[in-house]
Motif scaffolding. Sequence first.
Motif, PDB file in Angstrom:
ATOM      1  N   VAL A 177       0.731  -1.095  -0.128  1.00 36.12           N
ATOM      2  CA  VAL A 177      -0.012  -0.001  -0.038  1.00 36.12           C
ATOM      3  C   VAL A 177       0.732   1.162  -0.145  1.00 36.12           C
ATOM      4  O   VAL A 177       0.517   2.381  -0.791  1.00 36.12           O
ATOM      5  N   HIS A 187       0.793   4.065  -2.831  1.00 36.16           N
ATOM      6  CA  HIS A 187       0.477   5.543  -2.667  1.00 36.16           C
ATOM      7  C   HIS A 187       1.644   6.481  -2.971  1.00 36.16           C
ATOM      8  O   HIS A 187       1.281   7.373  -3.675  1.00 36.16           O
ATOM      9  N   TYR A 228     -11.688   5.688   5.620  1.00 40.45           N
ATOM     10  CA  TYR A 228     -11.101   4.432   4.698  1.00 40.45           C
ATOM     11  C   TYR A 228     -10.635   4.919   3.407  1.00 40.45           C
ATOM     12  O   TYR A 228     -11.067   4.173   2.540  1.00 40.45           O
ATOM     13  N   ASP A 229     -10.206   6.045   3.178  1.00 38.31           N
ATOM     14  CA  ASP A 229      -9.730   6.438   1.881  1.00 38.31           C
ATOM     15  C   ASP A 229      -8.524   7.251   2.196  1.00 38.31           C
ATOM     16  O   ASP A 229      -8.022   7.865   3.299  1.00 38.31           O
ATOM     17  N   SER A 230      -7.250   7.116   1.180  1.00 36.48           N
ATOM     18  CA  SER A 230      -6.034   7.611   1.642  1.00 36.48           C
ATOM     19  C   SER A 230      -5.518   8.773   0.807  1.00 36.48           C
ATOM     20  O   SER A 230      -4.547   9.174   0.897  1.00 36.48           O
ATOM     21  N   THR A 231      -6.567   9.359   0.035  1.00 44.17           N
ATOM     22  CA  THR A 231      -6.472  10.822  -0.465  1.00 44.17           C
ATOM     23  C   THR A 231      -5.439  11.705   0.431  1.00 44.17           C
ATOM     24  O   THR A 231      -4.736  12.333  -0.364  1.00 44.17           O
ATOM     25  N   ARG A 257      -3.495  11.037   3.010  1.00 42.99           N
ATOM     26  CA  ARG A 257      -2.140  10.817   2.943  1.00 42.99           C
ATOM     27  C   ARG A 257      -1.331  10.841   1.841  1.00 42.99           C
ATOM     28  O   ARG A 257      -0.306  11.175   1.733  1.00 42.99           O
ATOM     29  N   ILE A 258      -1.815  10.707   0.804  1.00 45.60           N
ATOM     30  CA  ILE A 258      -1.327  10.838  -0.664  1.00 45.60           C
ATOM     31  C   ILE A 258      -0.944  12.242  -0.751  1.00 45.60           C
ATOM     32  O   ILE A 258       0.089  12.789  -1.329  1.00 45.60           O
TER      33      ILE A 258
END
Length: 253
Positions: free
Chosen positions: A79, A83, A115-118, A120-121
């Motif tokens: 993951v 990312h 539960y979304d990684s936008t 973090r990106i």
Amino acid sequence: MIDLHLIGVGTGNPDHLTRQAAVAMNAADLILLPRKGDAASDLIDLRRTLCATALTRSVRIVEFDLPVRAATGDYLAAVGDWHDAIAAAWATQIARHLPDGGRLALLVWGDPSLYDSTLRIADRLRTGGMAMRVHVVPGITSLQALTAAHAIPLNALGAPVVITTGRRLREGGWPIAADNVAVMLDGDCAFTTLPPAEIAIWWGAYLGMTHEALIAGPLADVAARIVAQRAALRARHGWIMDTYLLQRAGVAA
């Protein structure tokens, strides 16, 4: 300076777009739409429909290919690499289409906080030296759409709710001291690993869409039907978004 607007768009139903989301989309200089391959072509079509519905002025829309996550090896490491690759893809599009800065919008399923990684990106770009301000427009989550579709409350009376993933449920079993367990990102029907006695389930796929599918009942009675319907729907559409709520029997609703 890039002003990045992460816009929660619900589950793909244009009626889930808030007024704030529509305003943010229309104020953008650029909207980036990720493509996830032919098998998930409906997803890019949904984003195109959202843009066609919400935009009342000419806004530049650019589609790009989303990197693919490695299916093998350590999960968290895979993951993290994924990312990194997505951040690099964003940086490429920003350099190409907003070299002097501006307002960039990304459409995020559900809400960017759950539960979304936008987010973090985006942090990867900021820590990498890109001048960026991040703004979040909240959206309707799949959990809200699920409870609305079944007309049920998320929590038992005066009780907490645990929100987890299918992977964690499969590896760790029922969370300690939880009455209600909401499960997201479950590609392998982790509910089948639980002792089904005295557990109820409310399951939904494509929530808020025209092909929405709902099943509810005692886990022992409906688990096999959910597994079969989920497989059939995924084969038909090439992708599936689903979530479910579990509750122990005897808990006051």
